[in-house]
Design a protein around this motif. Structure first.
Motif, PDB file in Angstrom:
ATOM      1  N   LEU A  97       6.566  -6.771   7.352  1.00  0.00           N
ATOM      2  CA  LEU A  97       4.948  -6.467   7.140  1.00  0.00           C
ATOM      3  C   LEU A  97       4.979  -4.808   7.083  1.00  0.00           C
ATOM      4  CD1 LEU A  97       3.335  -9.083   9.331  1.00  0.00           C
ATOM      5  CD2 LEU A  97       2.962  -8.799   6.809  1.00  0.00           C
ATOM      6  N   ILE A 117      -5.608  -6.188   7.548  1.00  0.00           N
ATOM      7  CA  ILE A 117      -5.001  -7.521   7.337  1.00  0.00           C
ATOM      8  C   ILE A 117      -3.500  -7.655   7.880  1.00  0.00           C
ATOM      9  CG2 ILE A 117      -4.490  -9.435   5.824  1.00  0.00           C
ATOM     10  CD1 ILE A 117      -7.009  -8.946   4.536  1.00  0.00           C
ATOM     11  N   LEU A 118      -2.950  -6.584   7.264  1.00  0.00           N
ATOM     12  CA  LEU A 118      -1.442  -6.515   7.635  1.00  0.00           C
ATOM     13  C   LEU A 118      -1.062  -6.372   9.111  1.00  0.00           C
ATOM     14  CD1 LEU A 118       0.034  -4.938   4.538  1.00  0.00           C
ATOM     15  CD2 LEU A 118       0.550  -7.087   5.324  1.00  0.00           C
ATOM     16  N   MET A 157      -1.613  -9.324  11.193  1.00  0.00           N
ATOM     17  CA  MET A 157      -0.418 -10.410  11.088  1.00  0.00           C
ATOM     18  C   MET A 157       0.693  -9.851  11.712  1.00  0.00           C
ATOM     19  SD  MET A 157      -0.497 -11.829   7.244  1.00  0.00           S
ATOM     20  CE  MET A 157      -0.718 -10.298   6.101  1.00  0.00           C
ATOM     21  N   THR A 191      -9.939  -1.647  -0.660  1.00  0.00           N
ATOM     22  CA  THR A 191      -9.138  -2.679  -0.806  1.00  0.00           C
ATOM     23  C   THR A 191      -7.596  -2.133  -0.423  1.00  0.00           C
ATOM     24  OG1 THR A 191     -10.605  -3.614  -2.172  1.00  0.00           O
ATOM     25  CG2 THR A 191      -8.492  -4.713  -1.732  1.00  0.00           C
ATOM     26  N   ALA A 200      -9.470 -15.522   6.322  1.00  0.00           N
ATOM     27  CA  ALA A 200      -9.029 -14.390   5.743  1.00  0.00           C
ATOM     28  C   ALA A 200      -8.431 -14.656   4.292  1.00  0.00           C
ATOM     29  CB  ALA A 200      -7.849 -13.551   6.371  1.00  0.00           C
ATOM     30  N   ALA A 207      -5.942  -3.731   3.140  1.00  0.00           N
ATOM     31  CA  ALA A 207      -4.605  -4.289   3.354  1.00  0.00           C
ATOM     32  C   ALA A 207      -4.187  -3.755   4.715  1.00  0.00           C
ATOM     33  CB  ALA A 207      -3.936  -3.748   2.246  1.00  0.00           C
ATOM     34  N   SER A 234     -10.671  -8.421   5.839  1.00  0.00           N
ATOM     35  CA  SER A 234     -11.235  -9.500   4.964  1.00  0.00           C
ATOM     36  C   SER A 234     -12.478  -8.877   4.504  1.00  0.00           C
ATOM     37  CB  SER A 234     -11.383 -11.026   5.706  1.00  0.00           C
ATOM     38  OG  SER A 234     -10.132 -11.256   6.153  1.00  0.00           O
ATOM     39  N   LEU A 275      -8.095  -9.244  11.346  1.00  0.00           N
ATOM     40  CA  LEU A 275      -7.897 -10.052  10.151  1.00  0.00           C
ATOM     41  C   LEU A 275      -9.368 -10.150   9.680  1.00  0.00           C
ATOM     42  CD1 LEU A 275      -5.521 -12.933  10.789  1.00  0.00           C
ATOM     43  CD2 LEU A 275      -5.390 -11.219   9.012  1.00  0.00           C
ATOM     44  N   LEU A 276     -10.461 -10.244  10.512  1.00  0.00           N
ATOM     45  CA  LEU A 276     -11.786 -10.498   9.701  1.00  0.00           C
ATOM     46  C   LEU A 276     -12.243  -9.184   9.234  1.00  0.00           C
ATOM     47  CD1 LEU A 276     -13.530 -12.967  12.286  1.00  0.00           C
ATOM     48  CD2 LEU A 276     -12.693 -13.143   9.699  1.00  0.00           C
ATOM     49  N   ALA A 298     -11.397 -15.379   2.147  1.00  0.00           N
ATOM     50  CA  ALA A 298     -12.203 -13.958   1.752  1.00  0.00           C
ATOM     51  C   ALA A 298     -11.374 -13.272   0.601  1.00  0.00           C
ATOM     52  CB  ALA A 298     -12.262 -12.944   3.015  1.00  0.00           C
ATOM     53  N   LEU A 322      -1.307  -9.424  -0.455  1.00  0.00           N
ATOM     54  CA  LEU A 322      -1.910  -9.953   0.976  1.00  0.00           C
ATOM     55  C   LEU A 322      -2.118 -11.430   0.706  1.00  0.00           C
ATOM     56  CD1 LEU A 322      -4.921  -7.409   1.195  1.00  0.00           C
ATOM     57  CD2 LEU A 322      -2.541  -7.378   2.381  1.00  0.00           C
ATOM     58  N   LYS A 367      -4.321  -7.638  -3.756  1.00  0.00           N
ATOM     59  CA  LYS A 367      -4.779  -8.838  -3.111  1.00  0.00           C
ATOM     60  C   LYS A 367      -3.867  -9.982  -3.286  1.00  0.00           C
ATOM     61  CE  LYS A 367      -9.333  -7.155  -3.638  1.00  0.00           C
ATOM     62  NZ  LYS A 367     -10.288  -7.187  -4.534  1.00  0.00           N
ATOM     63  N   GLN A 405       0.234 -10.950  15.135  1.00  0.00           N
ATOM     64  CA  GLN A 405       0.598 -12.262  15.213  1.00  0.00           C
ATOM     65  C   GLN A 405       2.315 -12.608  15.177  1.00  0.00           C
ATOM     66  OE1 GLN A 405      -0.813 -15.398  15.365  1.00  0.00           O
ATOM     67  NE2 GLN A 405      -2.707 -14.466  16.082  1.00  0.00           N
ATOM     68  N   GLY A 406       3.075 -11.551  14.415  1.00  0.00           N
ATOM     69  CA  GLY A 406       4.409 -11.980  14.358  1.00  0.00           C
ATOM     70  C   GLY A 406       5.195 -11.471  15.600  1.00  0.00           C
ATOM     71  N   PHE A 457       1.755 -17.033   6.516  1.00  0.00           N
ATOM     72  CA  PHE A 457       1.447 -17.272   7.920  1.00  0.00           C
ATOM     73  C   PHE A 457       0.793 -18.769   8.168  1.00  0.00           C
ATOM     74  CE2 PHE A 457       2.565 -13.183   8.753  1.00  0.00           C
ATOM     75  CZ  PHE A 457       3.072 -13.054  10.291  1.00  0.00           C
ATOM     76  N   MET A 514      -8.055 -19.024  11.700  1.00  0.00           N
ATOM     77  CA  MET A 514      -8.651 -17.584  11.288  1.00  0.00           C
ATOM     78  C   MET A 514      -7.777 -17.157  10.095  1.00  0.00           C
ATOM     79  SD  MET A 514     -10.653 -15.668  12.308  1.00  0.00           S
ATOM     80  CE  MET A 514     -11.120 -16.756  13.722  1.00  0.00           C
ATOM     81  N   PHE A 515      -6.654 -17.549   9.989  1.00  0.00           N
ATOM     82  CA  PHE A 515      -6.102 -17.077   8.697  1.00  0.00           C
ATOM     83  C   PHE A 515      -6.520 -17.765   7.305  1.00  0.00           C
ATOM     84  CE2 PHE A 515      -2.076 -16.667  11.701  1.00  0.00           C
ATOM     85  CZ  PHE A 515      -1.977 -15.210  11.349  1.00  0.00           C
ATOM     86  N   TRP A 556      -7.427 -11.721  15.667  1.00  0.00           N
ATOM     87  CA  TRP A 556      -8.485 -12.143  14.847  1.00  0.00           C
ATOM     88  C   TRP A 556      -9.667 -11.233  14.325  1.00  0.00           C
ATOM     89  CZ3 TRP A 556      -9.596 -16.982  18.385  1.00  0.00           C
ATOM     90  CH2 TRP A 556      -8.433 -17.674  18.439  1.00  0.00           C
ATOM     91  N   ALA A 560     -12.036  -6.029   2.250  1.00  0.00           N
ATOM     92  CA  ALA A 560     -11.515  -6.496   0.861  1.00  0.00           C
ATOM     93  C   ALA A 560     -12.917  -7.069   0.083  1.00  0.00           C
ATOM     94  CB  ALA A 560     -10.499  -7.416   1.150  1.00  0.00           C
ATOM     95  N   LEU A 561     -13.715  -7.797   0.838  1.00  0.00           N
ATOM     96  CA  LEU A 561     -15.109  -8.306   0.144  1.00  0.00           C
ATOM     97  C   LEU A 561     -15.696  -7.197  -0.243  1.00  0.00           C
ATOM     98  CD1 LEU A 561     -16.102 -11.527   2.029  1.00  0.00           C
ATOM     99  CD2 LEU A 561     -15.331 -11.212  -0.408  1.00  0.00           C
ATOM    100  N   ALA A 581     -12.378 -12.231  -3.321  1.00  0.00           N
ATOM    101  CA  ALA A 581     -12.403 -10.819  -3.681  1.00  0.00           C
ATOM    102  C   ALA A 581     -11.560 -10.830  -5.048  1.00  0.00           C
ATOM    103  CB  ALA A 581     -11.661 -10.076  -2.580  1.00  0.00           C
TER     104      ALA A 581
END
Lengths: 94, 137
Positions: free
Chosen positions: B68, B51-52, B55, B43, A5, B48, B17, B13-14, A8, A42, A39, B58-59, A49, A1-2, B10, B20-21, A12
């Motif tokens: 973070l 996504i952070l 993470m 973005t 990301a 950011a 992402s 994060l998705l 992506a 990130l 970016k 997860q941390g 990770f 999954m990381f 997840w 960001a795209l 970008a």
């Protein structure tokens, strides 16, 4: 999954780099480089990770600060043509 | 419980992402500097931030999460400041925002960036045609 990301973020970053290369004005280029730097922060954190080494977060933290300072420095250089001047805006009273 | 945390991170994060795209595509397709600043803000804030946040989950409660949070605070302080400085520099230089008309003022573009004509044409023919499409549409 990381990995998804990271992929992506890399796509970008490529798009932002394309805008930095073809931007019509210099401000487009500065904006694209600023976005590219965000970016990159990130991406460094995600790579830490992804490889199981979260020590990369220190580099990411420093990069966030350097990105901001670099953007402001480039803008001052564009606006005044000199990094050492104590300039005032020509018509910009807030 | 671990599965639940994984799923939440997840999803975050998705979503980050995807934002960001979306911001990067807007950076390519919008017609103006000020509109592109709007796209780049996606973005800087939601991409950011999500996504952070993923993470951080997860941390767990470690030093990693503290770092973070510091990165997120720095990004949230510095990116509006630099965007404001950029807009102020562009506007005080005389670059007018695009209001209604599809054609940007070529005189303003020339005045704002005298060096833009030199590297543009020689190395990127396809890129030039893409920006031509943007202006005509």
């Amino acid at each position: 999954m990381f990995f998804a990301a990271t992929l992506a973020i890399l796509i970008a970053m490529g798009l932002a780099l394309a805008r930095a290369l073809m931007g019509p004005t210099v401000y487009d280029r500065v904006l694209a480089v600023n976005t590219f730097g965000t970016k990159t922060v990130l991406l460094i954190a995600l790579l830490g990770f992804l490889t199981g080494r979260p020590d990369f977060l220190d580099i990411s933290l420093v990069y966030a600060l350097i990105n901001f300072i670099g953007t402001i420095a480039v803008l001052k250089l564009i606006k005044y043509g000199d990094l050492g001047t104590v300039g005032h805006a020509p018509k910009g009273e807030p | 419980m671990q599965i639940l945390l994984d799923i939440v991170s997840w999803v975050l994060l998705l979503a980050g992402s995807a934002f960001a795209l979306i911001g990067a595509v807007g950076l390519i397709r919008f017609p103006d500097v000020y509109a592109r600043m709007h796209a780049s803000g996606i973005t800087d804030t939601l991409g950011a931030g999500l996504i952070l946040a993923g993470m951080m989950i997860q941390g767990g409660f470690t030093l990693v999460t503290a770092k973070l949070i510091l990165i997120l605070i720095f990004l949230l302080f510095t990116s509006p400041t630099s965007t404001y400085a950029l807009a102020n520099a562009a506007y005080s230089r005389g670059l007018q925002p695009l209001l209604g008309g599809p054609e940007p003022d070529p005189a303003a573009l020339e005045a704002a960036d005298p060096a833009s004509a030199i590297p543009g044409q020689a190395e990127s023919g396809s890129v030039g045609s893409v920006s031509g499409e943007d202006k005509s549409s």
